[in-house]
Each structure stands twice: as C-alpha cells, then as structure tokens.
Write a protein that holds these residues in place. Sequence first.
Motif, PDB file in Angstrom:
ATOM      1  N   PHE A  11       0.814  -1.211   0.000  1.00  0.00           N
ATOM      2  CA  PHE A  11       0.000   0.000   0.000  1.00  0.00           C
ATOM      3  C   PHE A  11       0.849   1.263   0.000  1.00  0.00           C
ATOM      4  CE2 PHE A  11      -1.970   3.493   2.370  1.00  0.00           C
ATOM      5  CZ  PHE A  11      -3.111   3.708   1.607  1.00  0.00           C
ATOM      6  N   ALA A  12       1.997   1.209   0.639  1.00  0.00           N
ATOM      7  CA  ALA A  12       2.832   2.408   0.805  1.00  0.00           C
ATOM      8  C   ALA A  12       3.684   2.712  -0.423  1.00  0.00           C
ATOM      9  CB  ALA A  12       3.733   2.240   2.033  1.00  0.00           C
ATOM     10  N   VAL A  13       3.889   1.728  -1.263  1.00  0.00           N
ATOM     11  CA  VAL A  13       4.818   1.893  -2.381  1.00  0.00           C
ATOM     12  C   VAL A  13       4.427   3.017  -3.355  1.00  0.00           C
ATOM     13  CG1 VAL A  13       5.791   0.749  -4.414  1.00  0.00           C
ATOM     14  CG2 VAL A  13       5.724  -0.440  -2.219  1.00  0.00           C
ATOM     15  N   PRO A  14       3.181   3.083  -3.799  1.00  0.00           N
ATOM     16  CA  PRO A  14       2.815   4.158  -4.734  1.00  0.00           C
ATOM     17  C   PRO A  14       3.054   5.555  -4.154  1.00  0.00           C
ATOM     18  CG  PRO A  14       1.154   2.454  -4.788  1.00  0.00           C
ATOM     19  CD  PRO A  14       2.060   2.129  -3.625  1.00  0.00           C
ATOM     20  N   SER A  15       2.849   5.719  -2.869  1.00  0.00           N
ATOM     21  CA  SER A  15       3.080   7.024  -2.253  1.00  0.00           C
ATOM     22  C   SER A  15       4.559   7.393  -2.309  1.00  0.00           C
ATOM     23  CB  SER A  15       2.601   7.015  -0.792  1.00  0.00           C
ATOM     24  OG  SER A  15       1.182   7.043  -0.737  1.00  0.00           O
ATOM     25  N   LEU A  16       5.403   6.435  -1.998  1.00  0.00           N
ATOM     26  CA  LEU A  16       6.842   6.705  -2.066  1.00  0.00           C
ATOM     27  C   LEU A  16       7.254   6.995  -3.503  1.00  0.00           C
ATOM     28  CD1 LEU A  16       9.677   6.856  -0.942  1.00  0.00           C
ATOM     29  CD2 LEU A  16       9.817   4.352  -1.033  1.00  0.00           C
ATOM     30  N   ARG A  17       6.700   6.247  -4.413  1.00  0.00           N
ATOM     31  CA  ARG A  17       7.028   6.453  -5.824  1.00  0.00           C
ATOM     32  C   ARG A  17       6.598   7.853  -6.266  1.00  0.00           C
ATOM     33  NH1 ARG A  17       3.947   2.762  -8.220  1.00  0.00           N
ATOM     34  NH2 ARG A  17       5.526   1.136  -8.316  1.00  0.00           N
ATOM     35  N   ALA A  18       5.428   8.254  -5.792  1.00  0.00           N
ATOM     36  CA  ALA A  18       4.919   9.577  -6.157  1.00  0.00           C
ATOM     37  C   ALA A  18       5.856  10.674  -5.649  1.00  0.00           C
ATOM     38  CB  ALA A  18       3.510   9.769  -5.586  1.00  0.00           C
ATOM     39  N   LEU A  19       6.360  10.491  -4.467  1.00  0.00           N
ATOM     40  CA  LEU A  19       7.295  11.487  -3.921  1.00  0.00           C
ATOM     41  C   LEU A  19       8.542  11.576  -4.783  1.00  0.00           C
ATOM     42  CD1 LEU A  19       7.181  10.801  -0.059  1.00  0.00           C
ATOM     43  CD2 LEU A  19       6.026  12.608  -1.337  1.00  0.00           C
ATOM     44  N   LEU A  20       9.078  10.452  -5.123  1.00  0.00           N
ATOM     45  CA  LEU A  20      10.307  10.428  -5.908  1.00  0.00           C
ATOM     46  C   LEU A  20      10.072  10.992  -7.309  1.00  0.00           C
ATOM     47  CD1 LEU A  20      11.629   6.915  -4.849  1.00  0.00           C
ATOM     48  CD2 LEU A  20      12.463   9.143  -4.085  1.00  0.00           C
ATOM     49  N   ASP A  21       8.998  10.536  -7.944  1.00  0.00           N
ATOM     50  CA  ASP A  21       8.696  11.025  -9.294  1.00  0.00           C
ATOM     51  C   ASP A  21       8.314  12.492  -9.273  1.00  0.00           C
ATOM     52  OD1 ASP A  21       9.219   8.516 -10.148  1.00  0.00           O
ATOM     53  OD2 ASP A  21       7.144   7.908 -10.480  1.00  0.00           O
ATOM     54  N   GLY A  22       7.798  12.948  -8.114  1.00  0.00           N
ATOM     55  CA  GLY A  22       7.395  14.347  -8.010  1.00  0.00           C
ATOM     56  C   GLY A  22       8.557  15.271  -7.692  1.00  0.00           C
ATOM     57  N   GLY A  23       9.749  14.696  -7.628  1.00  0.00           N
ATOM     58  CA  GLY A  23      10.912  15.535  -7.421  1.00  0.00           C
ATOM     59  C   GLY A  23      11.203  15.899  -5.974  1.00  0.00           C
TER      60      GLY A  23
END
Length: 311
Positions: A11-23
């Motif tokens: 569940f937490a993975v997409p949020s972390l990915r979003a942070l990284l992809d969001g710069g």
Amino acid sequence: MRIVFMGTPEFAVPSLRALLDGGYEVAAAVTQPDRPVGRKGKLTPPPVKVFAQSRGVPVLQFERIRRPEGRTALEALQPDLFVTAAFGQILSQKVLDIPRLGTINVHASLLPAYRGSAPINWCLVNGETRTGVTTMMTDIGIDTGDMLLRDEIEIGPEENAETLTCRLAELGAGTLLRTLRALADGTLTRTPQDESAASYYPMLRKEMGRLDPALPARALHDRVRGLYPWPGAYLETAGGALKVLFSRAHDEDSGLAPGLVASADKARGLRIACGAGTLEILELQAPGGKRLPADAFLRGHPQTPGAPFAL
RNA sequence: CGCGGGGUAGAGCAGUUUGGUAGCUCGUCGGGCUCAUAACCCGGAGGUCGUGAGGUUCAAAUCCCACCCCCGCAA
C-alpha cells in the motif's frame, strides 16, 4: 524540503514512488525489519524496502522506532517532514517532534471512520459501498490527528481487499501529492476529526476469518472478500478448517440448517446454507491441500446436498 | 533438525494397512439420441504410479533406503 518516508507494505509503495517522481527529496525510507516468511522462515524484505533500494533511497529498519537508536538516526537526517503510509509502528511524541513541519499520514479510509491498522479490510467486511483515502497530521493518538485532504471511491460489490488495496494505494499517492502541494502553497487547512463520528477497528487476527453460517450469506461473502488474501476466511468442518478464497452470495434460502451443503452440482455450484440465503464457494482450500476451484474440488470430494460438509 | 499432509492419465481423487501387471468423477476424441441442452447413451485415446537401470521379493503404486518437489499449521 527533506522528507523521510515511513511505510511497509504494498500500500505504501505508490506514495513513495509519487514522492520520488514528483521531485521531492526523500532522505530515507524507514520500514519494518525483514521478517521470516513461509515454511522455511526465509527473511523477506518488506515491499517498501525493495522499492526504495531499486530507486537508490537509503533504507532504515528499526525494531522499535521509538527507542533512542531510532530517534538518533532520524534526527541525524534533519528532516523537514515525515510522511507515513501503513508504516506499522506507532510514533512517540519525541519522534513526532523531530521534523519541523510535522508528520503527514496517508490513511486508507474516510476518517474519522475506520481508524486503525486495517481500514480496507474492515470496510469490506462491513459491506461498505464507499471508501477513500484521507491525509492527516499525525499526532500521538491512533489516526486521530487533524484531517487535510481526502479522495473518495466506490467499492465494487465483488471487490476484495487485494484489489481495493491496490486501488486505494494509487489513489492515496495522488492525495499525498495534492497535500504536499497545498502545504507548499500555504493553502493547506486542517480539519479536526469529529470524535462522535469516529470508529476504531482492531488489527486483524486469524480467528477473525471464521465464517459463522448462521449469519446471512451477504455478511459471510463480505468477510471472505474483506479478509482476502490475508488472514483469509474459513468454515469449520468436521475435517478441519475449510478456507474460502472466493465466494458469491445468493439470496434464495435453501430451507436447510445453516452450515449444511445446499448444492454441489455443475449448474448451481457448491453452496452452503446460511442464516439467510446461501454462500456459493468459488475457490477453496482444504486442510493440507492446495487451493482449488470448487468444481475441481468436487471431483475428488463429492458432497451430498442436505448433509454436512465432508472433506 | 518445530508439527503434520501429499506427489497415481489433461484436472481432482481412490487404491498402499492384508504385495499379484491401475480405478472413480470430470475433461478430451469419435458416434448416437433430442426442438434443444452444462442432459443422456455407446465407444476410444491417454499413466515411466515424483526421482534412484536403489534394496527385499517369483512378483512392488503397495514393504525398506536415499533424494527432489509441493501444501497446511506454527512462527
């Protein structure tokens, strides 16, 4: 803005990915220690660890983040903000005091309803038709902090915890990004939770998967999908626990005592009489066996309508 | 060495205790019946019985030994 991310399961993975992809600058990902899994007790890293490492994010794992060792390590990172998503450990006040901007949590329910560690499962078990994701400021209570933003979705009638978790995880990643944007813009507003409307649901335990045939078929079906794939739902039979992986609820009553086999033929499938209606078992797993579609199971384990389940 | 169950035809199972060249339900192929069918009838194909040119035996799916793989529980 230096962010330290805390999360553990899928569940937490997409949020972390979003942070990284969001710069965003993610100084570290904190996650639960590797746990022994399976028959051989192989140490298995949690999904967030695997993902963080694939993106070059430093990973920290503490048995208890509240202990001095954990606090010291977090302080050294000099974070501006903590972002948590299904982390699995409760943060102490001392930990919460570390980041200048506080701690934002991504919670998979429409707060203040379904506080606790398993909101997705309990929503399904209770037969809810709507749910969503709420971002909130974490405080010392369990999911009691001020709410920030939320997104809502409808729950499909046949949806299970696995698919719903996947959808909410993606939804939550978007909610998180909007929240951080509002934070940066200074437009973020905090809404206290209405305590009178609050509900708390406990962590899942295996025995919660027990299916009581005296309940309506609808309720049983909701439990089956709400607890899939873990901890799983099961019927108690003379031969042991019969796991029910996939099911379907039928409203027509069988006229039989709850728990008895209502049908076991190709046309109607394998059905169990319930307090109201019948529960059709689509996929099951007998003790010691592997999971099987009901029709395959019936070839080797014929059942008699009107009789108790025979393994 | 945590406890236990299991590997037999494409699928799911029986047969192993009381050794004697393999059976059931389904699928599949062919034919028949029917207005019709996931129905019914007839017939056929398909199995080194996990591995080891292992052991015992006149004879091993079945007893003994070793190994591989799968699954449930507990963690």
